[in-house]
Scaffold this motif. Structure first.
Motif, PDB file in Angstrom:
ATOM      1  N   GLU A  62      -7.085  -2.185   5.137  1.00 27.72           N
ATOM      2  CA  GLU A  62      -7.180  -1.845   6.135  1.00 27.72           C
ATOM      3  C   GLU A  62      -5.920  -1.145   6.673  1.00 27.72           C
ATOM      4  O   GLU A  62      -5.904   0.112   7.715  1.00 27.72           O
ATOM      5  N   SER A  63      -5.212  -1.089   5.367  1.00 25.54           N
ATOM      6  CA  SER A  63      -3.838   0.275   5.565  1.00 25.54           C
ATOM      7  C   SER A  63      -4.776   1.820   5.619  1.00 25.54           C
ATOM      8  O   SER A  63      -3.437   2.132   5.761  1.00 25.54           O
ATOM      9  N   GLY A  64      -5.580   1.582   4.640  1.00 25.37           N
ATOM     10  CA  GLY A  64      -6.411   2.677   4.859  1.00 25.37           C
ATOM     11  C   GLY A  64      -6.208   3.604   3.272  1.00 25.37           C
ATOM     12  O   GLY A  64      -6.875   4.612   2.919  1.00 25.37           O
ATOM     13  N   VAL A  65      -5.445   3.053   2.577  1.00 26.00           N
ATOM     14  CA  VAL A  65      -5.336   3.733   1.518  1.00 26.00           C
ATOM     15  C   VAL A  65      -5.226   2.314   0.170  1.00 26.00           C
ATOM     16  O   VAL A  65      -5.069   1.377   0.777  1.00 26.00           O
ATOM     17  N   MET A  66      -5.635   3.167  -1.111  1.00 24.66           N
ATOM     18  CA  MET A  66      -5.584   2.291  -1.679  1.00 24.66           C
ATOM     19  C   MET A  66      -5.406   2.475  -2.952  1.00 24.66           C
ATOM     20  O   MET A  66      -4.411   3.970  -3.264  1.00 24.66           O
ATOM     21  N   THR A  67      -5.233   1.460  -4.251  1.00 27.51           N
ATOM     22  CA  THR A  67      -4.439   1.986  -5.263  1.00 27.51           C
ATOM     23  C   THR A  67      -5.527   1.421  -6.738  1.00 27.51           C
ATOM     24  O   THR A  67      -6.053   0.848  -6.532  1.00 27.51           O
ATOM     25  N   LEU A  69       1.226   3.080 -19.828  1.00 28.10           N
ATOM     26  CA  LEU A  69       2.167   3.369 -20.398  1.00 28.10           C
ATOM     27  C   LEU A  69       2.438   4.581 -18.896  1.00 28.10           C
ATOM     28  O   LEU A  69       3.732   5.340 -18.948  1.00 28.10           O
ATOM     29  N   GLY A  70       1.987   5.249 -17.460  1.00 29.22           N
ATOM     30  CA  GLY A  70       2.518   5.035 -16.337  1.00 29.22           C
ATOM     31  C   GLY A  70       4.223   4.168 -15.641  1.00 29.22           C
ATOM     32  O   GLY A  70       4.786   4.613 -15.743  1.00 29.22           O
ATOM     33  N   GLU A  71       3.439   3.039 -16.333  1.00 29.86           N
ATOM     34  CA  GLU A  71       4.624   2.131 -15.318  1.00 29.86           C
ATOM     35  C   GLU A  71       5.554   2.138 -16.610  1.00 29.86           C
ATOM     36  O   GLU A  71       6.875   2.153 -16.245  1.00 29.86           O
ATOM     37  N   LEU A  72       5.779   2.495 -18.091  1.00 26.06           N
ATOM     38  CA  LEU A  72       7.101   2.642 -18.592  1.00 26.06           C
ATOM     39  C   LEU A  72       7.048   4.114 -18.347  1.00 26.06           C
ATOM     40  O   LEU A  72       8.234   4.546 -18.935  1.00 26.06           O
ATOM     41  N   HIS A 117      -2.647   7.598 -10.570  1.00 27.23           N
ATOM     42  CA  HIS A 117      -2.476   5.635  -9.620  1.00 27.23           C
ATOM     43  C   HIS A 117      -1.987   5.901  -9.191  1.00 27.23           C
ATOM     44  O   HIS A 117      -1.160   4.610  -8.279  1.00 27.23           O
ATOM     45  N   LYS A 118      -2.041   6.333  -7.839  1.00 26.29           N
ATOM     46  CA  LYS A 118      -1.039   6.290  -6.559  1.00 26.29           C
ATOM     47  C   LYS A 118      -1.680   6.356  -5.319  1.00 26.29           C
ATOM     48  O   LYS A 118      -3.186   6.311  -5.788  1.00 26.29           O
TER      49      LYS A 118
END
Length: 548
Positions: free
Chosen positions: A416-421, A189-192, A437-438
């Motif tokens: 490695e980037s330290g961030v995930m989704t 739903l967020g993608e839309l 979802h950030k």
């Protein structure tokens, strides 16, 4: 690996119940059963009056009753009986979802919300669309009224429009129940570009789901286009929402060639079942004469996603060694007998202590618990492990009341980037960036810790008057946070506010949290010592006065 039951509780704990609690639960179940029967009869009456052809079938009454029985009691509590046709729609969707080729099944329609202060008679006088299938929470009604007033201010409608119901879309999904299904649906739903304003999620007792979302962000007149786009997006997502691939005969766990943790299932001796969830059961048992907790996945519920989560939990747990993290002993990785074996925590979960046994932590004990959690979490973060599902149900106590972090089914080693989704965890404790979802990092665990700390302080369930999804909507869109008690220790209150700040970078690390808690504990201990000395001195002087 998450194994949630009706109380959102999981982990390896000892069963503990008291007869008054059991009696209250029994009375509540009887009341719910009576209410379910009343709702069933009312819905049946309305469907008969509507003269629908399905109602004429001799098996319809039994089929409708089975529909209510396969869903949790709160379905009957929440559903709008004035919209009996909606119950029929839900029944049809669940039946269609039984055929694998159909999944997921969904329906889209326009609904109109009664805003706060709007009368029902005024609603039916002006409404051209039906109301939602389920009663709306007060925050949705207030949101509708606020949005309608904004339209007037912006010149988008006439002066009377603030008093009219505002249209939104209601999207209902049904498919086979699976881990992280809500995450997949909310992500879709967020993608839309749709904003979830209200959500109701139900799991049937035979492994299916019924998830209803009220959303805004799509033109009212383009319902068909929304339906078509949803179908395309579901097709693009592929197997996560549709049926998965065949299961391998062995769950592959990465190994360094040193650890020996594969357990022969035959060597496990099972005792009593201490917990049961949607996807597995938890037993007390023994392994080589050691008291252990055995978490067994139900073979009929195991799919590719479940195996992936199982492998992740084993991979992470075999690497951690800390006095405030539940000790991993081994695992059986050959389907259908998939299980994880850990030390048995006889003290039970913090969740059960607070919400089932109605226990209360006095400030010194509360600080000891919070320090234990912080030590365990600090260790995990130092080893680049993000827990992602920190909550009271995943905090277990041993016989010495030492608290340990448990349940790593959704934990991840930080990239490695330290961030995930990707959304995970449980909504009441979840950080806003995870809900949305950030990209997120270890600070998502800090937010969850803030909610746990509030729970320890109040002995209440976070946002207890909202469903988990309603709480999630409030956290993201309204900045909703639990109310800090006025009598809370000032430094503890400040720590709470710091932990659940909206911006992750503004939240403290667990090393800072640990230092703060230890400082507060020292102050509280010194104050307690001073009070004891004063009491002792006053007793000594009173004796002197009596002697004179």
């Amino acid at each position: 690996m998450a194994m949630e039951d009706a109380t959102e509780s999981c982990g390896s704990w000892a069963a503990a119940d008291s007869s008054p609690v059991h009696t209250r639960q029994k009375l509540m179940q009887q009341q719910q059963q009576r209410h379910k029967l009343d709702v069933y009869n009312e819905v049946l009456r309305r469907l008969r009056e509507a003269g629908l052809p399905e109602v004429q079938s001799p098996s319809f009454e039994d089929g409708l009753w089975n529909h209510f029985n396969r869903l949790p009691a709160r379905y009957a509590l929440d559903v709008n009986v004035e919209r009996a046709e909606d119950v029929l729609t839900h029944k049809k969707l669940l039946e269609l979802a039984e055929e694998p080729a159909n999944r997921p099944v969904f329906a889209v329609r326009l609904v109109q919300i009664i805003g706060e202060g709007q009368s029902t008679s005024n609603y039916f006088k002006h409404s051209v669309h039906p109301p939602p299938a389920f009663g709306s929470s007060p925050n949705l009604g207030a949101l509708v009224l606020e949005a309608s007033k904004q339209d007037v201010e912006d010149g988008d409608s006439d002066a009377n429009s603030a008093h009219l119901p505002r249209p939104m879309h209601e999207i209902t999904f049904s498919t086979n129940d699976k881990p992280k299904l809500l995450s997949l649906l909310t992500s879709l739903l967020g993608e839309l570009g749709l904003n979830i304003q209200e959500a109701h999620a139900f799991s049937t007792n035979d492994g299916y789901s019924l998830d209803v979302f009220v959303v805004e962000g799509w033109p009212y007149e383009e319902t068909e286009q929304l339906r078509d786009l949803l179908q395309k997006e579901i097709h693009k997502m592929g197997s996560p929402l549709r049926e998965g691939n065949s299961l391998p005969e062995h769950v592959q766990i990465p190994t360094d060639g040193i650890d020996v943790w594969e357990i022969d299932f035959q060597l496990l001796k099972f005792g009593n079942k201490v917990a049961s969830g949607s996807y597995g059961d938890l037993y007390r048992g023994t392994y080589h004469s050691q008291d252990v907790a055995i978490k067994v996945l139900r073979p009929e519920r195991v799919n590719i996603d479940m195996q992936r989560e199982f492998a992740q939990e084993v991979f992470i747990m075999r690497k951690v060694r800390h006095k405030n993290v539940v000790q991993f002993i081994g695992a059986c990785t050959r389907p259908p007998k998939l299980c994880i074996v850990t030390e048995f925590m006889s003290g039970g979960s913090v969740y059960d202590y607070l919400h089932k046994q109605k226990g209360i932590f006095k400030l010194p004990a509360l600080l000891r618990v919070a320090i234990d959690i912080s030590k365990g979490m600090n260790y995990l973060h130092q080893n680049n492990i993000i827990h992602r599902d920190l909550k009271a149900a995943n905090l277990l106590m041993d016989e010495n009341e030492v608290v340990k972090v448990a349940d790593f089914g959704v934990a991840r080693v930080k990239v490695e980037s330290g961030v995930m989704t990707a959304e995970t965890g449980t909504y009441r404790w979840m950080a806003p960036e995870v809900i949305e979802h950030k990209p997120y990092d270890h600070k998502a665990d800090v937010f969850s810790f803030g909610i746990v700390l509030w729970e320890l302080l109040t002995a209440k369930l976070p946002y207890e008057y909202l469903t988990p999804l309603q709480a999630a909507v409030g956290v993201v869109q309204k900045g909703l946070r639990p109310t800090i008690p006025k009598n809370a220790h000032p430094k503890l209150a400040a720590l709470l506010e710091g932990c659940w700040k909206q911006e992750p970078t503004d939240r403290p690390d667990f090393s800072e949290i640990l230092e703060t808690l230890q400082h507060i504990a020292k102050e509280v201990g010194e104050e307690s010592d001073d009070r004891r000395k004063e009491k002792s001195s006053s007793g000594f002087f009173s004796v002197l006065r009596r002697n004179h």
